[in-house]
Scaffold this motif. Structure first.
Motif, mmCIF file in Angstrom:
data_model
loop_
_atom_site.group_PDB
_atom_site.id
_atom_site.type_symbol
_atom_site.label_atom_id
_atom_site.label_comp_id
_atom_site.label_asym_id
_atom_site.label_seq_id
_atom_site.Cartn_x
_atom_site.Cartn_y
_atom_site.Cartn_z
ATOM 1 N N ASP A 166 0.839 -1.195 0.000
ATOM 2 C CA ASP A 166 0.000 0.000 0.000
ATOM 3 C C ASP A 166 0.878 1.251 0.000
ATOM 4 O OD1 ASP A 166 0.879 0.461 2.606
ATOM 5 O OD2 ASP A 166 -0.984 -0.219 3.546
ATOM 6 N N GLU A 167 0.252 2.413 0.125
ATOM 7 C CA GLU A 167 0.986 3.674 0.045
ATOM 8 C C GLU A 167 1.963 3.868 1.199
ATOM 9 O OE1 GLU A 167 -3.079 4.168 1.870
ATOM 10 O OE2 GLU A 167 -2.252 3.288 0.035
ATOM 11 N N ASP A 168 1.793 3.125 2.284
ATOM 12 C CA ASP A 168 2.702 3.223 3.425
ATOM 13 C C ASP A 168 3.775 2.134 3.414
ATOM 14 O OD1 ASP A 168 1.365 5.450 4.586
ATOM 15 O OD2 ASP A 168 -0.180 4.108 5.360
ATOM 16 N N GLY A 169 3.796 1.339 2.362
ATOM 17 C CA GLY A 169 4.805 0.288 2.263
ATOM 18 C C GLY A 169 4.428 -0.993 2.971
ATOM 19 N N ALA A 170 3.178 -1.112 3.411
ATOM 20 C CA ALA A 170 2.712 -2.330 4.072
ATOM 21 C C ALA A 170 2.133 -3.292 3.043
ATOM 22 C CB ALA A 170 1.645 -1.997 5.113
ATOM 23 N N VAL A 171 2.145 -4.578 3.367
ATOM 24 C CA VAL A 171 1.572 -5.575 2.477
ATOM 25 C C VAL A 171 0.052 -5.430 2.484
ATOM 26 C CG1 VAL A 171 1.329 -8.023 1.980
ATOM 27 C CG2 VAL A 171 3.492 -7.153 2.882
ATOM 28 N N ARG A 172 -0.514 -5.284 1.309
ATOM 29 C CA ARG A 172 -1.960 -5.108 1.187
ATOM 30 C C ARG A 172 -2.657 -6.476 1.253
ATOM 31 N NH1 ARG A 172 -4.256 -0.621 -1.072
ATOM 32 N NH2 ARG A 172 -2.371 -0.161 -2.258
ATOM 33 N N VAL A 173 -3.632 -6.627 2.148
ATOM 34 C CA VAL A 173 -4.324 -7.912 2.322
ATOM 35 C C VAL A 173 -5.832 -7.696 2.408
ATOM 36 C CG1 VAL A 173 -2.381 -9.055 3.491
ATOM 37 C CG2 VAL A 173 -4.066 -7.765 4.840
ATOM 38 N N ASP A 174 -6.570 -8.796 2.234
ATOM 39 C CA ASP A 174 -8.019 -8.732 2.407
ATOM 40 C C ASP A 174 -8.395 -9.177 3.819
ATOM 41 O OD1 ASP A 174 -7.881 -11.526 2.473
ATOM 42 O OD2 ASP A 174 -8.764 -11.806 0.486
ATOM 43 N N ASP A 175 -9.674 -9.403 4.062
ATOM 44 C CA ASP A 175 -10.130 -9.762 5.402
ATOM 45 C C ASP A 175 -9.576 -11.097 5.876
ATOM 46 O OD1 ASP A 175 -11.549 -7.423 5.537
ATOM 47 O OD2 ASP A 175 -13.485 -8.315 5.017
ATOM 48 N N TYR A 176 -9.168 -11.946 4.921
ATOM 49 C CA TYR A 176 -8.601 -13.247 5.266
ATOM 50 C C TYR A 176 -7.072 -13.224 5.266
ATOM 51 C CZ TYR A 176 -13.230 -15.334 4.897
ATOM 52 O OH TYR A 176 -14.560 -15.651 5.098
ATOM 53 N N SER A 177 -6.501 -12.024 5.227
ATOM 54 C CA SER A 177 -5.048 -11.820 5.231
ATOM 55 C C SER A 177 -4.372 -12.321 3.954
ATOM 56 C CB SER A 177 -4.399 -12.484 6.460
ATOM 57 O OG SER A 177 -4.826 -11.879 7.663
ATOM 58 N N ARG A 178 -5.145 -12.493 2.898
ATOM 59 C CA ARG A 178 -4.583 -12.913 1.622
ATOM 60 C C ARG A 178 -4.133 -11.688 0.829
ATOM 61 N NH1 ARG A 178 -5.773 -17.583 -1.787
ATOM 62 N NH2 ARG A 178 -7.592 -18.039 -0.477
ATOM 63 N N THR A 179 -2.963 -11.790 0.214
ATOM 64 C CA THR A 179 -2.480 -10.720 -0.646
ATOM 65 C C THR A 179 -3.146 -10.827 -2.016
ATOM 66 O OG1 THR A 179 -0.625 -11.930 -1.640
ATOM 67 C CG2 THR A 179 -0.252 -10.941 0.541
ATOM 68 N N ASN A 180 -2.704 -9.982 -2.941
ATOM 69 C CA ASN A 180 -3.221 -10.061 -4.305
ATOM 70 C C ASN A 180 -2.728 -11.311 -5.041
ATOM 71 O OD1 ASN A 180 -0.587 -8.563 -4.239
ATOM 72 N ND2 ASN A 180 -0.795 -8.729 -6.461
ATOM 73 N N VAL A 181 -1.711 -11.987 -4.490
ATOM 74 C CA VAL A 181 -1.212 -13.237 -5.066
ATOM 75 C C VAL A 181 -1.941 -14.381 -4.366
ATOM 76 C CG1 VAL A 181 0.819 -14.673 -5.492
ATOM 77 C CG2 VAL A 181 1.022 -12.177 -5.526
ATOM 78 N N GLU A 182 -2.537 -15.239 -5.132
ATOM 79 C CA GLU A 182 -3.486 -16.222 -4.606
ATOM 80 C C GLU A 182 -2.925 -17.106 -3.496
ATOM 81 O OE1 GLU A 182 -6.614 -19.622 -6.281
ATOM 82 O OE2 GLU A 182 -5.005 -18.867 -7.552
ATOM 83 N N ASN A 183 -1.657 -17.456 -3.546
ATOM 84 C CA ASN A 183 -1.105 -18.400 -2.570
ATOM 85 C C ASN A 183 -0.216 -17.744 -1.514
ATOM 86 O OD1 ASN A 183 0.981 -18.075 -4.744
ATOM 87 N ND2 ASN A 183 2.146 -19.376 -3.357
ATOM 88 N N ILE A 184 -0.280 -16.407 -1.405
ATOM 89 C CA ILE A 184 0.563 -15.696 -0.429
ATOM 90 C C ILE A 184 -0.324 -14.878 0.502
ATOM 91 C CG2 ILE A 184 2.415 -14.018 -0.096
ATOM 92 C CD1 ILE A 184 3.544 -14.814 -2.781
ATOM 93 N N TRP A 185 -0.084 -15.022 1.793
ATOM 94 C CA TRP A 185 -0.800 -14.291 2.834
ATOM 95 C C TRP A 185 0.197 -13.479 3.661
ATOM 96 C CZ3 TRP A 185 -1.892 -18.909 0.857
ATOM 97 C CH2 TRP A 185 -3.217 -19.249 0.566
ATOM 98 N N ALA A 186 -0.314 -12.569 4.465
ATOM 99 C CA ALA A 186 0.544 -11.792 5.370
ATOM 100 C C ALA A 186 -0.234 -11.456 6.631
ATOM 101 C CB ALA A 186 1.044 -10.508 4.696
ATOM 102 N N VAL A 187 0.438 -11.517 7.779
ATOM 103 C CA VAL A 187 -0.186 -11.170 9.058
ATOM 104 C C VAL A 187 0.777 -10.327 9.885
ATOM 105 C CG1 VAL A 187 -1.600 -13.265 9.113
ATOM 106 C CG2 VAL A 187 0.647 -13.260 10.231
ATOM 107 N N GLY A 188 0.220 -9.663 10.883
ATOM 108 C CA GLY A 188 1.046 -8.908 11.826
ATOM 109 C C GLY A 188 1.396 -7.515 11.351
ATOM 110 N N ASP A 189 2.448 -6.957 11.938
ATOM 111 C CA ASP A 189 2.809 -5.563 11.707
ATOM 112 C C ASP A 189 3.172 -5.253 10.263
ATOM 113 O OD1 ASP A 189 2.462 -5.484 14.403
ATOM 114 O OD2 ASP A 189 4.475 -4.791 14.907
#
Length: 460
Positions: free
Chosen positions: A281-304
């Motif tokens: 995102d604009e702040d350099g954080a990984v962009r995720v949806d409500d399920y912590s999934r990124t725009n790449v289907e098999n990659i997720w991100a959680v935490g800070d």
């Protein structure tokens, strides 16, 4: 033959990554976790846990002074910084070991080394080589942000280094107005260090309720912390007698240590996220949806690293929800609403829900209940320190939408307030709770008169 080496690869062995890895492994997944530093992440190694030990250590001087008001004669006392650091580090090592054992007992593999994504399924691990994984969880946390362009910044430290100073300084300047800055100001002041806090804003703790912000600044001043607002560092100069902090308002201050606590940035540099196609995102954080999934289907991100709510329990719940969804056939999201937070300043703060300003902006008419008072604990001491309790209520529904406490044990109090508010408690239900007397917390259930801020009159 399996298509990938692992079912799940986790980058980062902090609280969120470890929770996700353990649950996935216990569900039968083949899991590999990579950590480039020590297992336990920011919270255990260089955050919440060692900080709380430092808060405890720093409070004793205040306790010793208070004891005299209760008839105790306290003899000469001294503080041994190296001894404390050694004991603190011993406990941190023990806790880190528990994290390692929990991973191993769950059946997950652990490798110490930096992980870099080469594509959406391939990771290069220092000391291990390339591995592939069906699913990848990004959980490296965040790192302290420093203004690298500031002249003399090489002489400053961050909170990371504050945990391992070789000796306790006599003077310290802390730059910042967030919770980390306030907590360390209280710590060093309590340990007898001449402490100056400098913040560029008009008040500390941006994002918290305005009454809380004003109150804590006043109480910090009573504790002997010099608070400079509306200014920031222009330069740091090293001299024969220490470090000179030159501020934008023309003032300067000499100290032995300058610590910057200007916030933390998602730790994404060098992870190879761009190679895998992961959006930030604009702040350099990984962009995720409500399920912590990124725009790449098999990659997720959680935490800070996602910069949603940067708290350890939140990272744990996000990691748990991910594992339940992907490995336990239980689609789960974590609700980021009504998450309580604590600031271990001195005095401490507990807060959950909306500030008064946020509530007025979002909900329109609100009722406010507020009380300031000297806690019973200080009645025999002569101290002028005061507590503050505040409730923000949506007028139309009577729903309690904000609860804020400053005073002894505020972090302990706010936890159970959060339970009630998460369940949608109304002010009438809140008031029906019988008080526990004599306590500070009882003030929360005995607030009856609406508070009208100065200048708002009946229009409030």
């Amino acid at each position: 033959m399996a298509k990938y080496d692992y079912d799940l690869f986790v980058i980062g062995a902090g609280s969120g990554g470890v929770r996700a890895a353990r649950l996935a492994a216990m569900a039968g997944a083949k899991v590999l976790v990579a950590e480039e530093h020590r297992v336990g992440g920011t919270c255990v190694i260089r955050g919440c846990v060692p900080k709380k030990f430092m808060v405890y250590a720093s409070e004793y001087a205040h306790h010793f002074k208070m004891a005299e008001g209760y008839g105790w004669t306290v003899g000469e006392s001294s503080f041994d910084w190296p001894r404390f650091i050694a004991e603190k580090d011993k406990e941190i090592a023990r806790l880190s070991g528990i994290y390692v054992r929990n991973l191993q007992n769950a059946g997950a593999e652990l490798v110490h080394g930096r992980a870099t994504l080469l594509d959406a399924h391939t990771v290069e691990v220092a000391g291990r080589g390339r591995v592939t994984a069906d699913k990848i969880l990004v959980a490296p946390g965040a790192r302290p942000w420093m203004p690298v362009e500031l002249p003399g910044i090489e002489h400053a430290i961050t909170s990371n280094e504050a945990f391992h100073l070789e000796e306790l300084p006599k003077r310290i300047v802390i730059a910042g107005g967030g919770y980390i800055a306030l907590e360390f100001a209280g710590i060093f002041n309590g340990l007898g260090v001449e402490t100056t806090l400098v913040h560029r804003g008009p008040n500390v703790l941006r994002g918290f309720d305005d009454d809380i912000r004003a109150h804590i600044a006043e109480e910090m001043d009573k504790r002997g912390i010099k608070v400079i607002l509306g200014a920031q560092h222009a330069a740091i100069e090293k001299t024969d007698t220490g470090l000179v902090s030159r501020f934008t308002d023309g003032h300067h201050c000499e100290s032995d240590v300058v610590m910057f606590a200007l916030g933390r940035a998602p730790y994404v540099d060098g992870l190879g996220l761009e190679a895998a196609g992961v959006e930030l995102d604009e702040d350099g954080a990984v962009r995720v949806d409500d399920y912590s999934r990124t725009n790449v289907e098999n990659i997720w991100a959680v935490g800070d690293v996602t910069n949603r709510i940067n708290l350890t329990p939140v990272a744990i719940r996000e990691g748990h929800a991910f594992a339940d969804t992907e490995f336990n056939n239980k689609p789960t999201t974590f609700d980021h609403d009504m998450v309580a937070s604590a600031v271990f300043s001195q005095p401490p703060i507990g807060s959950v829900g909306l500030s008064e300003a946020e509530a007025r902006h979002r909900l329109g008419k609100v009722d406010v209940y507020l009380a300031r008072f000297r806690p019973m604990k200080y009645a025999l001491t002569g101290y002028s320190e005061r507590c503050l309790v505040k409730l923000v209520v949506e007028a139309a529904t009577e729903k309690v939408v904000g609860c804020h406490v400053v005073g002894p044990d505020a972090p302990e109090i706010i936890q159970l307030a959060a339970v009630a508010m998460k369940m949608g408690v109304t002010k009438t239900q809140w008031d029906s709770t019988c008080a526990v007397h004599p306590t500070l917390a009882e003030e929360l259930v005995t607030l009856r008169e609406k508070y009208v801020p100065q200048g708002l009159g009946q229009a409030a």
